[in-house]
Design a protein around this motif. Structure first.
Motif, PDB file in Angstrom:
ATOM      1  N   ARG A   2       0.825  -1.206   0.000  1.00  0.00           N
ATOM      2  CA  ARG A   2       0.000   0.000   0.000  1.00  0.00           C
ATOM      3  C   ARG A   2       0.864   1.262   0.000  1.00  0.00           C
ATOM      4  O   ARG A   2       0.539   2.257  -0.645  1.00  0.00           O
ATOM      5  N   ILE A   3       1.968   1.220   0.720  1.00  0.00           N
ATOM      6  CA  ILE A   3       2.911   2.346   0.673  1.00  0.00           C
ATOM      7  C   ILE A   3       3.445   2.511  -0.742  1.00  0.00           C
ATOM      8  O   ILE A   3       3.517   3.629  -1.276  1.00  0.00           O
ATOM      9  N   ALA A   4       3.841   1.394  -1.372  1.00  0.00           N
ATOM     10  CA  ALA A   4       4.368   1.448  -2.734  1.00  0.00           C
ATOM     11  C   ALA A   4       3.326   1.994  -3.709  1.00  0.00           C
ATOM     12  O   ALA A   4       3.656   2.777  -4.615  1.00  0.00           O
ATOM     13  N   ARG A   5       2.058   1.594  -3.532  1.00  0.00           N
ATOM     14  CA  ARG A   5       1.000   2.076  -4.421  1.00  0.00           C
ATOM     15  C   ARG A   5       0.845   3.589  -4.319  1.00  0.00           C
ATOM     16  O   ARG A   5       0.699   4.292  -5.320  1.00  0.00           O
ATOM     17  N   GLN A   6       0.884   4.109  -3.101  1.00  0.00           N
ATOM     18  CA  GLN A   6       0.706   5.547  -2.893  1.00  0.00           C
ATOM     19  C   GLN A   6       1.901   6.348  -3.425  1.00  0.00           C
ATOM     20  O   GLN A   6       1.745   7.448  -3.947  1.00  0.00           O
ATOM     21  N   ALA A   7       3.105   5.780  -3.288  1.00  0.00           N
ATOM     22  CA  ALA A   7       4.310   6.528  -3.638  1.00  0.00           C
ATOM     23  C   ALA A   7       4.693   6.396  -5.107  1.00  0.00           C
ATOM     24  O   ALA A   7       5.378   7.278  -5.649  1.00  0.00           O
ATOM     25  N   ALA A   8       4.290   5.334  -5.782  1.00  0.00           N
ATOM     26  CA  ALA A   8       4.736   5.064  -7.153  1.00  0.00           C
ATOM     27  C   ALA A   8       4.464   6.215  -8.123  1.00  0.00           C
ATOM     28  O   ALA A   8       5.317   6.532  -8.960  1.00  0.00           O
ATOM     29  N   PRO A   9       3.302   6.882  -8.080  1.00  0.00           N
ATOM     30  CA  PRO A   9       3.082   7.986  -9.023  1.00  0.00           C
ATOM     31  C   PRO A   9       4.039   9.159  -8.837  1.00  0.00           C
ATOM     32  O   PRO A   9       4.149  10.015  -9.723  1.00  0.00           O
ATOM     33  N   LEU A  10       4.739   9.209  -7.707  1.00  0.00           N
ATOM     34  CA  LEU A  10       5.651  10.315  -7.416  1.00  0.00           C
ATOM     35  C   LEU A  10       7.081  10.022  -7.849  1.00  0.00           C
ATOM     36  O   LEU A  10       7.935  10.912  -7.815  1.00  0.00           O
ATOM     37  N   ALA A  11       7.351   8.775  -8.243  1.00  0.00           N
ATOM     38  CA  ALA A  11       8.738   8.324  -8.463  1.00  0.00           C
ATOM     39  C   ALA A  11       9.126   8.394  -9.935  1.00  0.00           C
ATOM     40  O   ALA A  11       9.589   7.412 -10.521  1.00  0.00           O
ATOM     41  N   ASN A  12       8.987   9.535 -10.536  1.00  0.00           N
ATOM     42  CA  ASN A  12       9.301   9.682 -11.957  1.00  0.00           C
ATOM     43  C   ASN A  12      10.806   9.704 -12.201  1.00  0.00           C
ATOM     44  O   ASN A  12      11.562  10.281 -11.426  1.00  0.00           O
TER      45      ASN A  12
ATOM     46  N   ALA B  39      13.433  10.991  -6.795  1.00  0.00           N
ATOM     47  CA  ALA B  39      12.183  10.306  -6.471  1.00  0.00           C
ATOM     48  C   ALA B  39      11.962  10.242  -4.967  1.00  0.00           C
ATOM     49  O   ALA B  39      10.837  10.429  -4.484  1.00  0.00           O
ATOM     50  N   LEU B  40      13.022   9.977  -4.215  1.00  0.00           N
ATOM     51  CA  LEU B  40      12.890   9.885  -2.762  1.00  0.00           C
ATOM     52  C   LEU B  40      12.470  11.221  -2.155  1.00  0.00           C
ATOM     53  O   LEU B  40      11.672  11.260  -1.206  1.00  0.00           O
ATOM     54  N   GLN B  41      12.988  12.304  -2.684  1.00  0.00           N
ATOM     55  CA  GLN B  41      12.580  13.611  -2.173  1.00  0.00           C
ATOM     56  C   GLN B  41      11.091  13.866  -2.433  1.00  0.00           C
ATOM     57  O   GLN B  41      10.404  14.465  -1.601  1.00  0.00           O
ATOM     58  N   SER B  42      10.609  13.376  -3.571  1.00  0.00           N
ATOM     59  CA  SER B  42       9.177  13.512  -3.859  1.00  0.00           C
ATOM     60  C   SER B  42       8.329  12.662  -2.919  1.00  0.00           C
ATOM     61  O   SER B  42       7.165  12.982  -2.669  1.00  0.00           O
ATOM     62  N   CYS B  43       8.933  11.578  -2.414  1.00  0.00           N
ATOM     63  CA  CYS B  43       8.222  10.637  -1.535  1.00  0.00           C
ATOM     64  C   CYS B  43       8.595  10.818  -0.075  1.00  0.00           C
ATOM     65  O   CYS B  43       8.334   9.928   0.748  1.00  0.00           O
ATOM     66  N   SER B  44       9.205  11.930   0.283  1.00  0.00           N
ATOM     67  CA  SER B  44       9.772  12.079   1.623  1.00  0.00           C
ATOM     68  C   SER B  44       8.730  12.003   2.730  1.00  0.00           C
ATOM     69  O   SER B  44       9.061  11.683   3.880  1.00  0.00           O
ATOM     70  N   ALA B  45       7.458  12.278   2.419  1.00  0.00           N
ATOM     71  CA  ALA B  45       6.416  12.215   3.448  1.00  0.00           C
ATOM     72  C   ALA B  45       6.232  10.801   3.982  1.00  0.00           C
ATOM     73  O   ALA B  45       5.695  10.617   5.079  1.00  0.00           O
ATOM     74  N   PHE B  46       6.668   9.793   3.234  1.00  0.00           N
ATOM     75  CA  PHE B  46       6.527   8.407   3.671  1.00  0.00           C
ATOM     76  C   PHE B  46       7.667   7.970   4.593  1.00  0.00           C
ATOM     77  O   PHE B  46       7.587   6.908   5.196  1.00  0.00           O
ATOM     78  N   LEU B  47       8.736   8.756   4.682  1.00  0.00           N
ATOM     79  CA  LEU B  47       9.913   8.361   5.460  1.00  0.00           C
ATOM     80  C   LEU B  47       9.743   8.705   6.925  1.00  0.00           C
ATOM     81  O   LEU B  47       9.074   9.670   7.292  1.00  0.00           O
TER      82      LEU B  47
ATOM     83  N   GLU C 190      16.087  12.694   8.117  1.00  0.00           N
ATOM     84  CA  GLU C 190      17.340  13.362   8.499  1.00  0.00           C
ATOM     85  C   GLU C 190      18.535  12.740   7.789  1.00  0.00           C
ATOM     86  O   GLU C 190      19.436  13.449   7.323  1.00  0.00           O
ATOM     87  N   ILE C 191      18.548  11.397   7.689  1.00  0.00           N
ATOM     88  CA  ILE C 191      19.633  10.718   6.976  1.00  0.00           C
ATOM     89  C   ILE C 191      19.648  11.148   5.513  1.00  0.00           C
ATOM     90  O   ILE C 191      20.705  11.408   4.931  1.00  0.00           O
ATOM     91  N   LEU C 192      18.463  11.222   4.901  1.00  0.00           N
ATOM     92  CA  LEU C 192      18.375  11.653   3.503  1.00  0.00           C
ATOM     93  C   LEU C 192      18.909  13.065   3.339  1.00  0.00           C
ATOM     94  O   LEU C 192      19.669  13.356   2.399  1.00  0.00           O
ATOM     95  N   SER C 193      18.532  13.963   4.242  1.00  0.00           N
ATOM     96  CA  SER C 193      19.002  15.346   4.168  1.00  0.00           C
ATOM     97  C   SER C 193      20.521  15.424   4.323  1.00  0.00           C
ATOM     98  O   SER C 193      21.194  16.166   3.583  1.00  0.00           O
ATOM     99  N   LEU C 194      21.067  14.659   5.263  1.00  0.00           N
ATOM    100  CA  LEU C 194      22.521  14.645   5.454  1.00  0.00           C
ATOM    101  C   LEU C 194      23.239  14.110   4.219  1.00  0.00           C
ATOM    102  O   LEU C 194      24.273  14.638   3.803  1.00  0.00           O
ATOM    103  N   PHE C 195      22.702  13.075   3.633  1.00  0.00           N
ATOM    104  CA  PHE C 195      23.322  12.470   2.459  1.00  0.00           C
ATOM    105  C   PHE C 195      23.332  13.443   1.283  1.00  0.00           C
ATOM    106  O   PHE C 195      24.349  13.596   0.586  1.00  0.00           O
ATOM    107  N   ILE C 196      22.210  14.122   1.063  1.00  0.00           N
ATOM    108  CA  ILE C 196      22.136  15.095  -0.032  1.00  0.00           C
ATOM    109  C   ILE C 196      23.120  16.236   0.201  1.00  0.00           C
ATOM    110  O   ILE C 196      23.823  16.680  -0.714  1.00  0.00           O
TER     111      ILE C 196
END
Length: 359
Positions: A221-231, A300-308, A314-320
């Protein structure tokens, strides 16, 4: 915890689970429990995999040469009923006709096939289109490749592992495979990861091979919601590994190889086991190819960040931030974020790319 059917959006599911104190975790291995022997005074109870709803997703493009053995291997997958979604992405060979013939052999039994047309924007976009079209409350979901062969009982093992967890907790099974080629005897099992499957690892490599993935309903269900955002992603299974570990889903490893992963000239992504493969990868890193792939996944992950989870945001922000920093700070922030790869040679290559600014 509320049931998934009572919550209209996967992000609400995650929020409700966190409000109840669940933070997500990674599990190295949960072995399937052996089936109990029936006693004299009672009949054999139904095994959990026999009553499980299973949806199998397979992307197809000009796969007629290899598709037959893969389709046949689904019959011994270890679950009593399944539905195969076959998304043909513009094949010019007999792939679609082969799938239709296979569907006719199933007749009116518990298994069925649904054919559909893919978006013709690459293999990753084809799988994303299927994930985006999953039912609102999906059951278990497995991914398949057109040129592999599944080993017997692989879905049955995965279902038993997933069914030991509450259905409201997102979880997925990943595992090992046999890399094999056209030469007799050329077969080797994939490596066992040295560390746990987690978001800090998923940012820089994929150990959850798509042809071994099985998601429970909450993870699907998470994948279904996030897939349209992962262009524009490079790899759909790498993105699933990133998304699900980032969302705090429980990762379960099946240590027994479950798939014959065919190596041939048409592989979109090969096993990369030879010296020549290693050399090509290092040249690609030096030329910035790896950094381009990482960037595509990050977009794509930034577009889906609400699911994290907050921790993984924070890890994603540090990595970027680290990727854009000068090299002394780049190293410090990568270490602070806990980024790592699973193998020794991968670790050496990763930190070499960090020093060279090719990450």
């Amino acid at each position: 915890m509320r049931e998934l059917s009572a919550v209209p959006d996967a992000r609400a599911d995650i929020a409700s689970l966190r409000a109840a104190g669940w933070q997500g975790r990674c599990v190295r291995d949960i072995a399937p429990r052996p089936a109990k022997r029936p006693g004299r005074r009672c009949c054999r109870s139904r095994r959990p995999e026999e009553g499980t709803s299973m949806l199998i997703l397979i992307g197809v493009r000009n796969g007629e040469r290899f598709l037959g053995p893969q389709l046949d291997s689904l019959r011994t997958s270890g679950v009593a009923s399944w539905t195969l979604w076959a998304s043909d992405d513009g094949s010019s060979d007999g792939s679609l006709a082969m799938i239709q013939r296979f569907a006719s052999t199933l007749e009116d039994g518990p298994c069925s096939v649904v054919t559909r047309h893919g978006p013709q924007q690459g293999f990753a976009a084809n799988y994303l289109s299927m994930l985006a079209d999953l039912p609102d409350v999906p059951g278990h979901v497995a991914l398949a490749d057109q040129d592999d062969i599944w080993l017997p009982k692989r879905l049955g093992r995965a279902v038993r592992m997933l069914n030991r967890l509450p259905s409201t907790v997102p979880a997925f099974v990943y595992g090992r495979r046999f890399d094999w080629g056209p030469k007799p005897g050329r077969m080797r099992p994939s490596r066992l990861p040295r560390g746990r499957a987690c978001f800090a690892n998923a940012l820089v490599e994929n150990v959850a091979f798509g042809n071994t993935l099985v998601l429970n309903g909450a993870a699907a269900r998470i994948a279904r919601q996030a897939a349209p955002l992962a262009n524009g992603i490079y790899s759909h299974d790498w993105w699933l590994y990133q998304l699900l570990t980032g969302a705090g889903a429980i990762s379960l490893m099946d240590r027994e190889p479950s798939v014959l992963y065919r190596q041939h000239e048409g592989n979109a992504i090969g096993a990369q086991g030879s010296l020549a493969d290693w050399t090509r990868r290092k040249i690609g890193v030096a030329r910035g190819l790896y950094a381009e792939r990482v960037q595509a996944q990050l977009n794509a992950l930034q577009s889906c960040s609400a699911f994290l989870t907050p921790e993984n945001q924070e890890i994603l922000s540090l990595f970027i931030s680290a990727r854009q920093a000068p090299w002394p700070r780049r190293v410090r922030e990568m270490r602070r974020a806990g980024i790592f790869r699973q193998s020794l040679d991968g670790t050496v290559g990763f930190w070499g790319a960090v020093l060279l600014g090719r990450i």
